[in-house]
Design an enzyme around this catalytic site. Structure first.
Site, PDB file in Angstrom:
ATOM      1  N   HIS A  60       3.195 -24.941  -9.362  1.00 42.27           N
ATOM      2  CA  HIS A  60       2.479 -26.058 -10.226  1.00 42.27           C
ATOM      3  C   HIS A  60       1.220 -26.582  -9.537  1.00 42.27           C
ATOM      4  O   HIS A  60       0.778 -26.412  -8.604  1.00 42.27           O
ATOM      5  CB  HIS A  60       3.307 -27.246 -10.412  1.00 42.27           C
ATOM      6  N   GLU A 192       4.214 -30.644 -13.657  1.00 43.76           N
ATOM      7  CA  GLU A 192       5.349 -30.841 -12.906  1.00 43.76           C
ATOM      8  C   GLU A 192       5.658 -31.982 -12.523  1.00 43.76           C
ATOM      9  O   GLU A 192       6.683 -32.388 -12.364  1.00 43.76           O
ATOM     10  CB  GLU A 192       5.317 -29.611 -11.671  1.00 43.76           C
ATOM     11  N   GLU A 193       4.499 -32.809 -11.966  1.00 45.44           N
ATOM     12  CA  GLU A 193       4.942 -34.269 -11.383  1.00 45.44           C
ATOM     13  C   GLU A 193       5.229 -34.953 -12.187  1.00 45.44           C
ATOM     14  O   GLU A 193       5.850 -36.132 -12.060  1.00 45.44           O
ATOM     15  CB  GLU A 193       3.536 -34.436 -10.644  1.00 45.44           C
TER      16      GLU A 193
HETATM   17 CO    CO Z   1       5.221 -33.328  -5.891  1.00 50.25          CO
HETATM   18 ZN    ZN Z   2       5.428 -30.255  -6.324  1.00 48.22          ZN
END
Ligand code: CO
Ligand code: ZN
Length: 332
Positions: A60, A192-193
């Protein structure tokens, strides 16, 4: 590699704002893959064509950060989190906005550490009042940690190692892999986070036969740290489980096999919390055999995340070793 790590970790890119990272990676991969495109979500997908089954790697591009929710009349910014932070660790840290405005996270000096939450913290960008602050940043603007990345021998320290170091590994592998029996997709994912969002749509589109996430994992080697098996400098970490995925045994054993046959230093990782893009990839359509190559990292989600270059190199070798083998043999 140190130069690339420094450049890519210092690029601005909180979740939803990854375009500067895309530009950097595209320039690095030019001429090394057959096609590159950016999808609707903003994922960068680099495709190296091969005759066999599809293998998708995902690292990511986004970093954790903050978003402005309100501007006080005195010019201070109130904010919310983008991704996981521990608010009591944020006092005194510097942040940077996309336009270069730099601020300092702080609170009233009487605030006790156990009271530190987003209601008590503010960002000071040095504006004299609300009007001046509004000329510098807007509601909804996001910022990330502002720090320079440093090398101390084999250790590199900086923000956004999570997960730009995974991006570096895929860049290095893509530059070195000239041909493969497999059809390779290197995905540089977004968001992603905030919930593995880019991996979800990219895996749906590609529909790979095997999925592999690359992401950092915390280590258990600090004083009084949790009893985790992973140690900085002890090689690539092959994930067995985290809160998002139980690695498919075929993929996990494939990784172990490749590591052993190529003398790649590895360690097994069992993480009690956290997740990676594999958490989204493996639940795509009717299910994708998936696993994760983890990069040991101290102080994950701080401005000073630390990785070891030998571990990073081991991860590159593991990716190269995997794509050298026809995955049809592994999956059948
Ligand atoms: Co992270
Ligand atoms: Zn990560």
């Amino acid at each position: 590699m140190k130069d690339l790590i420094k450049r890519i970790t210092e690029v601005f890119g909180p979740s939803g704002q990854e375009s500067k990272v895309v530009e950097l990676i595209k320039a690095e991969l030019e001429g090394h893959v057959d096609e590159m495109y950016v999808d609707i979500m903003g994922n960068l997908i680099a495709h190296k064509k091969g005759p066999g089954k599809k293998i998708m790697f995902s690292a990511h591009m986004d970093e954790i950060g903050f978003m402005v929710t309100h501007i006080e009349k005195e010019g201070y910014l109130r904010f919310t989190n983008i991704g996981g932070h521990r608010p009591w660790t944020l006092k005194g840290l510097r942040v940077i906005f996309d336009n270069g405005v730099i601020g300092n996270i702080d609170c009233h000096s009487d605030t006790k550490p156990n009271e530190l939450n987003y209601d008590k913290l503010f960002i000071d960008i040095g504006a004299k009042d609300k009007a001046e602050a509004e000329s510098m940043v807007k509601i909804g603007d996001s910022c990330g940690f502002y720090n320079s990345t440093l090398a101390n021998g084999q250790r590199m320290i900086g923000n956004s190692m999570d997960d730009r170091i995974g991006c570096v590994i895929l860049i290095e592998a893509a530059q070195q892999v000239k041909s493969s029996p497999n059809d390779i997709y290197y995905v540089f994912s977004v968001q992603e986070e905030v919930g593995l969002r880019g991996a979800k749509t990219s895996a749906y589109r590609i529909h790979p036969d095997m999925g592999v996430a690359l992401d950092v994992t915390p280590t258990g080697d600090t004083p009084e740290g949790a009893k985790l098996n992973v140690k900085l400098g002890d090689g690539t970490a092959i994930k067995v489980k985290d809160a998002s995925v139980i690695a498919h045994p075929l993929v996990k054993n494939f990784m172990i096999d490749v590591a052993e046959k190529n003398n790649i230093k590895y360690q097994l990782e069992v993480l009690t919390a956290g997740g990676t893009d594999a958490g989204a990839i493996h639940l795509t359509k009717e299910g994708i055999p998936s696993g994760t190559i983890s990069i040991p990292c101290r102080y994950v989600h701080s401005p000073s995340e630390m990785v070891d270059l030998n571990d990073v190199k081991a991860c590159v070798e593991l990716v190269k070793g995997m794509v050298a083998i026809d995955i049809a043999q592994i999956l059948d």
